[in-house]
Design a protein around this motif. Structure first.
Motif, mmCIF file in Angstrom:
data_model
loop_
_atom_site.group_PDB
_atom_site.id
_atom_site.type_symbol
_atom_site.label_atom_id
_atom_site.label_comp_id
_atom_site.label_asym_id
_atom_site.label_seq_id
_atom_site.Cartn_x
_atom_site.Cartn_y
_atom_site.Cartn_z
ATOM 1 N N GLU A 84 0.820 -1.207 0.000
ATOM 2 C CA GLU A 84 0.000 0.000 0.000
ATOM 3 C C GLU A 84 0.856 1.261 0.000
ATOM 4 O OE1 GLU A 84 -3.573 1.894 -0.287
ATOM 5 O OE2 GLU A 84 -3.439 -0.283 0.011
ATOM 6 N N GLU A 85 1.932 1.251 0.759
ATOM 7 C CA GLU A 85 2.800 2.427 0.825
ATOM 8 C C GLU A 85 3.446 2.706 -0.529
ATOM 9 O OE1 GLU A 85 6.679 4.168 3.313
ATOM 10 O OE2 GLU A 85 5.932 2.115 3.679
ATOM 11 N N LEU A 86 3.909 1.651 -1.206
ATOM 12 C CA LEU A 86 4.514 1.809 -2.525
ATOM 13 C C LEU A 86 3.516 2.411 -3.507
ATOM 14 C CD1 LEU A 86 6.704 1.309 -4.676
ATOM 15 C CD2 LEU A 86 5.839 -1.045 -4.870
ATOM 16 N N ILE A 87 2.306 1.889 -3.505
ATOM 17 C CA ILE A 87 1.281 2.373 -4.433
ATOM 18 C C ILE A 87 0.962 3.842 -4.166
ATOM 19 C CG2 ILE A 87 -1.134 2.115 -5.086
ATOM 20 C CD1 ILE A 87 -0.804 -0.907 -4.537
ATOM 21 N N GLN A 88 0.820 4.203 -2.911
ATOM 22 C CA GLN A 88 0.500 5.587 -2.565
ATOM 23 C C GLN A 88 1.632 6.534 -2.952
ATOM 24 O OE1 GLN A 88 -2.310 6.889 -1.569
ATOM 25 N NE2 GLN A 88 -3.422 4.959 -1.282
ATOM 26 N N LYS A 89 2.867 6.108 -2.778
ATOM 27 C CA LYS A 89 4.009 6.967 -3.125
ATOM 28 C C LYS A 89 4.115 7.156 -4.642
ATOM 29 C CE LYS A 89 6.934 6.336 0.948
ATOM 30 N NZ LYS A 89 7.087 7.797 1.217
ATOM 31 N N ILE A 90 3.867 6.115 -5.419
ATOM 32 C CA ILE A 90 3.882 6.262 -6.883
ATOM 33 C C ILE A 90 2.790 7.214 -7.332
ATOM 34 C CG2 ILE A 90 3.514 5.058 -9.070
ATOM 35 C CD1 ILE A 90 4.757 2.573 -7.771
ATOM 36 N N ALA A 91 1.600 7.046 -6.755
ATOM 37 C CA ALA A 91 0.483 7.933 -7.091
ATOM 38 C C ALA A 91 0.813 9.384 -6.740
ATOM 39 C CB ALA A 91 -0.780 7.478 -6.364
ATOM 40 N N GLY A 92 1.448 9.581 -5.595
ATOM 41 C CA GLY A 92 1.811 10.931 -5.179
ATOM 42 C C GLY A 92 2.857 11.556 -6.081
ATOM 43 N N LEU A 93 3.843 10.752 -6.512
ATOM 44 C CA LEU A 93 4.880 11.272 -7.407
ATOM 45 C C LEU A 93 4.293 11.675 -8.757
ATOM 46 C CD1 LEU A 93 7.808 8.784 -6.654
ATOM 47 C CD2 LEU A 93 7.777 11.250 -6.164
ATOM 48 N N ALA A 94 3.340 10.880 -9.254
ATOM 49 C CA ALA A 94 2.708 11.214 -10.533
ATOM 50 C C ALA A 94 1.960 12.542 -10.424
ATOM 51 C CB ALA A 94 1.762 10.098 -10.962
ATOM 52 N N ARG A 95 1.299 12.769 -9.311
ATOM 53 C CA ARG A 95 0.606 14.044 -9.104
ATOM 54 C C ARG A 95 1.607 15.196 -8.946
ATOM 55 N NH1 ARG A 95 -2.688 10.902 -5.447
ATOM 56 N NH2 ARG A 95 -4.784 10.529 -6.309
ATOM 57 N N ARG A 96 2.634 14.951 -8.171
ATOM 58 C CA ARG A 96 3.617 16.001 -7.891
ATOM 59 C C ARG A 96 4.281 16.505 -9.168
ATOM 60 N NH1 ARG A 96 9.181 14.714 -4.585
ATOM 61 N NH2 ARG A 96 10.336 16.607 -5.189
ATOM 62 N N PHE A 97 4.572 15.596 -10.077
ATOM 63 C CA PHE A 97 5.234 15.990 -11.333
ATOM 64 C C PHE A 97 4.228 16.232 -12.465
ATOM 65 C CE2 PHE A 97 8.716 14.090 -8.982
ATOM 66 C CZ PHE A 97 9.778 14.921 -9.281
ATOM 67 N N GLU A 98 2.951 16.261 -12.111
ATOM 68 C CA GLU A 98 1.869 16.570 -13.054
ATOM 69 C C GLU A 98 1.947 15.694 -14.312
ATOM 70 O OE1 GLU A 98 2.128 20.740 -13.826
ATOM 71 O OE2 GLU A 98 1.396 21.307 -11.839
ATOM 72 N N ARG A 99 2.036 14.407 -14.070
ATOM 73 C CA ARG A 99 2.147 13.471 -15.175
ATOM 74 C C ARG A 99 1.214 12.273 -14.993
ATOM 75 N NH1 ARG A 99 6.836 11.653 -16.877
ATOM 76 N NH2 ARG A 99 5.904 9.603 -17.215
ATOM 77 N N SER A 100 0.103 12.471 -14.314
ATOM 78 C CA SER A 100 -0.831 11.367 -14.086
ATOM 79 C C SER A 100 -1.373 10.813 -15.401
ATOM 80 C CB SER A 100 -1.993 11.824 -13.195
ATOM 81 O OG SER A 100 -1.549 12.109 -11.879
ATOM 82 N N GLU A 101 -1.621 11.679 -16.381
ATOM 83 C CA GLU A 101 -2.220 11.226 -17.638
ATOM 84 C C GLU A 101 -1.254 10.459 -18.520
ATOM 85 O OE1 GLU A 101 -4.009 14.467 -19.659
ATOM 86 O OE2 GLU A 101 -5.632 14.700 -18.201
ATOM 87 N N ILE A 102 0.041 10.564 -18.259
ATOM 88 C CA ILE A 102 1.017 9.864 -19.101
ATOM 89 C C ILE A 102 1.785 8.799 -18.315
ATOM 90 C CG2 ILE A 102 1.259 11.785 -20.724
ATOM 91 C CD1 ILE A 102 3.896 12.502 -19.304
#
Length: 401
Positions: free
Chosen positions: A239-257
């Motif tokens: 769960e921690e790994l998944i949440q951190k990946i999701a957070g990094l995608a948001r932080r770098f504004e790259r969720s769509e890619i």
């Protein structure tokens, strides 16, 4: 005048006894009573004994028995035809109509589903960052792939003891570094270097090497290639790994890619909850479900939330991919999977519904040709230079017809 007592009780097995439905016994009793001059019908036991004893009462009785048997057969055939009537007149036309309707919408899915325009279209995807030409998952390998104009970087992620998301295919470091420790048991600063050379998994007997042997943080990869689409595979229910990946995608504004990838549906469910803006690929169970729906004719009528179908090419089994330790099972898997998956109509249907199909992991030009001739969007390869050369030589392809 006849009666039950006038019939012979013996020889019960001398003549085969016809099997009568409950509704046929009264008719048989009536006919036999008339042929024997009886005023009333005979009981069922009497009929059975009469059949059994007919052979011992002469040719006349036997002849009447044969006539009666033929009459019963005709009646039973009529009953079967009557029972088949609804099937022939209603079920078969309905089935035929369903098949035609399914084929119609399979070829024209946009009549039922609004088309989804892809955010990006990956033709060249680098497996583990391009593990055939440089050491897998290193920054050097990714730089080399980007020099070949890679459209997508395929990566796997693990979590260190101090909570750093690193790009690593294996949880255990034995194969990659020679250290029998899990990534999760070490801090990021204590992670060992990669070996000087590593065997390319999908090209047995071939080895890659490079000057960069350091494990890299996913954060550094996002920062170095901010506009490059990536597929991030999660192998463990962390769960921690998944949440951190999701957070990094948001932080770098790259969720769509940034694509969520996992073989397990339970993991994908958590990934979706952590960042629903990130597109998802099919899990193994969902992929099998799509194949089943396709062959049942139901696929055109079912919504598909996934955006990517990352599927192995069946022809690489027994050459570069060995899913089972038994050679016989590998041969069977190759035949079954080739028959089930390599369908242009299936791939075209998925593409028209906004699901991009990428075959992995292909390292030979003949496999590139097979994948693109089926209508695949792109190919995941260990050798980006070879795939770039193929794409440049063959140019853009039209969708499969």
């Amino acid at each position: 005048m006849c009666s039950e007592s006038g019939l012979l009780p013996g020889c019960l097995l001398s003549v085969p006894q016809p099997q009568l439905s409950p509704a046929a016994w009264p008719r048989a009793s009536s006919r036999l009573s008339k042929s024997q001059g009886c005023g009333a019908g005979l009981s069922q036991p009497t009929l059975v004994r009469w059949f059994a004893s007919a052979g011992s009462r002469g040719s006349a009785a036997t002849g009447r028995l044969h006539l009666l048997q033929r009459s019963w057969k005709r009646e039973r055939a009529g009953e079967r035809r009557a029972a088949m009537g609804p099937l022939l007149y209603y079920a078969l036309p309905a089935l035929g109509g369903y098949i035609l309707l399914s084929i119609f919408f399979l070829r024209r899915p946009r009549l039922l589903h609004a088309p989804r325009a892809p955010t990006f279209c990956p033709r060249l995807a680098a497996h583990r960052g391009g593990s055939g030409e440089r050491l897998e998952s290193t920054m050097e390998a990714m730089e080399n792939s980007m020099a070949q104009r890679a459209d997508l970087l395929e990566l796997d992620c693990q979590l260190t003891r101090d909570g750093v998301v690193v790009v690593s295919h294996d949880e255990n470091l034995s194969r990659q570094s020679g250290l029998n420790r899990d990534v999760g048991s070490l801090d990021f600063e204590d992670l060992p270097l990669y070996k000087e050379k590593l065997e390319v998994y999908f090209s047995p007997g071939h080895f890659a090497q490079g000057s960069d042997r350091h494990m890299v943080r996913l954060e550094d990869v996002f920062q170095r290639f901010p506009k490059t689409p990536m597929s991030v595979e999660v192998k463990a229910e962390n769960e921690e790994l998944i949440q951190k990946i999701a957070g990094l995608a948001r932080r770098f504004e790259r969720s769509e890619i940034t694509i969520w990838a996992s073989e397990k549906s339970s993991i994908m469910k958590k990934c979706k909850a952590a960042n629903p803006e990130m597109p998802r690929s099919f899990t193994m169970n969902r992929g099998l479900w799509v194949l089943l729906l396709y062959y049942l004719g139901l696929l055109p009528f079912v919504p598909i939330p996934e955006r990517f179908f990352l599927c192995f090419l069946p022809t690489i089994i027994n050459r570069t991919y060995f899913p089972f330790s038994c050679s016989g099972l590998n041969q069977l898997a190759a035949v079954v999977c080739k028959w089930a998956i390599m369908r242009r109509s299936l791939i075209r249907h998925l593409e028209e519904r906004g699901v991009q199909v990428l075959f992995w992991c292909l390292n030979d030009e003949s496999d590139f040709e097979t994948a693109f001739s089926l209508g695949a969007t792109g190919v995941i390869t260990d050798y980006p230079t070879a795939l770039r050369r193929y794409l440049d030589n063959h140019g853009p392809r039209a969708p499969a017809s």
